[in-house]
Design a protein around this motif. Structure first.
Motif, PDB file in Angstrom:
ATOM      1  N   GLU A  19       0.820  -1.209   0.004  1.00 32.38           N
ATOM      2  CA  GLU A  19      -0.112   0.139  -0.037  1.00 32.38           C
ATOM      3  C   GLU A  19       1.024   1.241  -0.131  1.00 32.38           C
ATOM      4  O   GLU A  19       0.594   2.080  -0.795  1.00 32.38           O
ATOM      5  N   GLN A  23       1.082   3.990  -3.119  1.00 34.47           N
ATOM      6  CA  GLN A  23       0.866   5.469  -3.056  1.00 34.47           C
ATOM      7  C   GLN A  23      -0.323   5.872  -3.911  1.00 34.47           C
ATOM      8  O   GLN A  23      -0.264   6.907  -4.575  1.00 34.47           O
ATOM      9  N   GLY A  24      -1.483   5.002  -3.681  1.00 33.58           N
ATOM     10  CA  GLY A  24      -2.795   5.511  -4.336  1.00 33.58           C
ATOM     11  C   GLY A  24      -2.505   5.197  -5.834  1.00 33.58           C
ATOM     12  O   GLY A  24      -3.727   5.629  -6.493  1.00 33.58           O
ATOM     13  N   ARG A  72      -7.096  -7.189  -3.861  1.00 28.19           N
ATOM     14  CA  ARG A  72      -6.790  -5.561  -3.861  1.00 28.19           C
ATOM     15  C   ARG A  72      -7.093  -5.117  -5.469  1.00 28.19           C
ATOM     16  O   ARG A  72      -7.664  -3.997  -5.790  1.00 28.19           O
ATOM     17  N   VAL A  75     -11.173  -4.851  -6.012  1.00 33.29           N
ATOM     18  CA  VAL A  75     -11.407  -3.811  -5.169  1.00 33.29           C
ATOM     19  C   VAL A  75     -11.202  -2.430  -5.864  1.00 33.29           C
ATOM     20  O   VAL A  75     -12.162  -1.771  -5.935  1.00 33.29           O
ATOM     21  N   GLU A  76     -10.151  -2.024  -6.572  1.00 30.29           N
ATOM     22  CA  GLU A  76      -9.703  -1.049  -6.870  1.00 30.29           C
ATOM     23  C   GLU A  76     -10.353  -0.768  -8.359  1.00 30.29           C
ATOM     24  O   GLU A  76     -10.664   0.174  -8.763  1.00 30.29           O
ATOM     25  N   ARG A  82     -18.041   0.375  -7.160  1.00 32.48           N
ATOM     26  CA  ARG A  82     -17.840   1.860  -7.063  1.00 32.48           C
ATOM     27  C   ARG A  82     -19.326   2.235  -7.291  1.00 32.48           C
ATOM     28  O   ARG A  82     -19.759   3.256  -6.911  1.00 32.48           O
ATOM     29  N   TYR A  85     -21.041   2.245  -4.170  1.00 28.83           N
ATOM     30  CA  TYR A  85     -20.413   3.513  -3.407  1.00 28.83           C
ATOM     31  C   TYR A  85     -20.988   4.790  -3.673  1.00 28.83           C
ATOM     32  O   TYR A  85     -21.510   5.508  -2.757  1.00 28.83           O
TER      33      TYR A  85
ATOM     34  N   THR B 136     -12.721   0.007   2.586  1.00 28.00           N
ATOM     35  CA  THR B 136     -11.751  -0.333   1.915  1.00 28.00           C
ATOM     36  C   THR B 136     -10.864   0.708   0.983  1.00 28.00           C
ATOM     37  O   THR B 136      -9.737   0.834   0.965  1.00 28.00           O
ATOM     38  N   TYR B 137     -11.808   1.566   0.369  1.00 28.08           N
ATOM     39  CA  TYR B 137     -11.093   2.708  -0.229  1.00 28.08           C
ATOM     40  C   TYR B 137     -10.328   3.528   0.513  1.00 28.08           C
ATOM     41  O   TYR B 137      -9.357   4.157  -0.078  1.00 28.08           O
ATOM     42  N   CYS B 140      -7.169   1.766   1.968  1.00 26.61           N
ATOM     43  CA  CYS B 140      -6.174   1.404   0.499  1.00 26.61           C
ATOM     44  C   CYS B 140      -5.831   2.729  -0.156  1.00 26.61           C
ATOM     45  O   CYS B 140      -5.103   2.571  -1.089  1.00 26.61           O
ATOM     46  N   ARG B 141      -6.363   3.875   0.326  1.00 29.78           N
ATOM     47  CA  ARG B 141      -6.144   5.029  -0.306  1.00 29.78           C
ATOM     48  C   ARG B 141      -6.586   5.171  -1.750  1.00 29.78           C
ATOM     49  O   ARG B 141      -5.871   5.556  -2.792  1.00 29.78           O
ATOM     50  N   ILE B 142      -7.586   4.350  -2.240  1.00 33.28           N
ATOM     51  CA  ILE B 142      -8.036   4.249  -3.493  1.00 33.28           C
ATOM     52  C   ILE B 142      -8.902   5.733  -3.752  1.00 33.28           C
ATOM     53  O   ILE B 142      -9.785   5.871  -3.033  1.00 33.28           O
ATOM     54  N   GLY B 143      -8.540   6.198  -5.074  1.00 32.63           N
ATOM     55  CA  GLY B 143      -9.162   7.536  -5.141  1.00 32.63           C
ATOM     56  C   GLY B 143     -10.813   7.315  -5.243  1.00 32.63           C
ATOM     57  O   GLY B 143     -11.546   6.803  -5.904  1.00 32.63           O
TER      58      GLY B 143
END
Lengths: 144, 144
Positions: A19, A23-24, A72, A75-76, A82, A85, B136-137, B140-143
């Motif tokens: 993570e 860095q994002g 991971r 999720v992203e 999304r 969310y 989780t976002y 994990c620092r997901i935008g």
């Protein structure tokens, strides 16, 4: 027994380290850094465990990496997550939800992400897939 | 005891290799799921007679490998970014909009959203998933 427990718990280090390494950024554009974090952590653990425990620890780490990678990256990039969310704020019609999604993470942003990952480039003739992108496509076609 | 541990190690490594081979050869998710489950059950039946601590670590590793590969297979089949890459490379003709529509349909089928006079609203199950996604976002620092 204690060494074995510590060797399994140590998977938390590369998970957290990944993570920090990301860095994002998206996993597909920073996979090399993540692999370095996992391989370095495993090498440290492998040097610390006793020989009879090593196969079990190696299989465990392999599984931990695959599970972490799957969860991971899902999720992203999951559209469904999304959208759910986005619906937390208020109910939306199909058109509103699709427009909102496209503004947050639409096609142009995904294309930009593919560009950052070196999978596509834009030249005067339009967008084209790079050799790296072709390898990814070939790999994906063999596995799906 | 020692020879049983050695046998367990080899069975574990063999099972991990078998799961990997099944992932490559068996493309359909239900069939891969059945193969993986059969391999895991075979490992437990063949080695479960004595259960040293390494057995639990090895079993957890095999289970995690299998779960991770199931997620990776699902991702390979559903990934919109891969499809986008394929479209640029001329290997896929499905539009980005079609994928968004398909996810909307899935949210309804899985009862994560319900129709209201103001559009799609989260069901209690959808709210739980949306909260988990938000957490989780954040972690994990997901935008967002």
């Amino acid at each position: 027994m204690t060494t074995l427990a510590l060797a399994t718990a140590a998977v938390l280090f590369p998970a957290i380290g990944s993570e920090l390494a990301l860095q994002g950024r998206k996993l597909q554009t920073a996979l090399a850094r993540v692999l370095v974090a996992w391989v370095a952590a495993f090498a440290a653990v492998a040097g610390a465990v006793v020989r009879p425990d090593l196969p079990a620890v190696a299989v465990f780490w392999c599984g931990a990496f695959l599970l972490w990678f799957g969860v991971r990256s899902h999720v992203e990039s999951s559209i469904l997550l999304r959208m759910l969310y986005l619906l937390r704020r208020r109910p939306m019609t199909d058109a509103e939800l699709m427009a909102e999604y496209a503004s947050v993470y639409g096609e142009s942003m995904r294309l930009a992400e593919l560009g950052r990952g070196g999978l596509v480039v834009e030249d005067p003739g339009g967008m084209r897939v790079t050799p790296k992108g072709k390898v990814v496509l070939l790999f994906a076609s063999k596995l799906r | 005891m020692f020879s049983a541990t050695i046998a367990m190690e080899w069975y574990g490594i063999g099972c991990l290799a078998s799961i990997g081979t099944a992932f490559y050869l068996v493309r359909r998710v239900p069939a891969f799921f059945l193969c993986g489950t059969a391999i895991l059950v075979a490992f437990i039946v063949l080695t479960g007679f004595s259960r040293p601590p390494e057995w639990y670590v090895m079993t957890a590793g095999l289970l995690a490998s299998f779960a991770g590969l199931v997620i990776v297979r699902l991702m390979l089949m559903r990934s919109v970014s891969l499809r986008l890459l394929g479209r640029i490379g001329g290997a896929d003709d499905r539009a980005f909009h079609d994928d968004l529509g398909a996810r909307l349909h899935e949210m309804r089928v899985w009862r994560l959203v319900r129709g209201t006079d103001r559009g799609n609203a989260l069901t209690p199950a959808g709210r739980i998933v949306a909260r988990a996604a938000a957490a989780t976002y954040r972690v994990c620092r997901i935008g967002r």
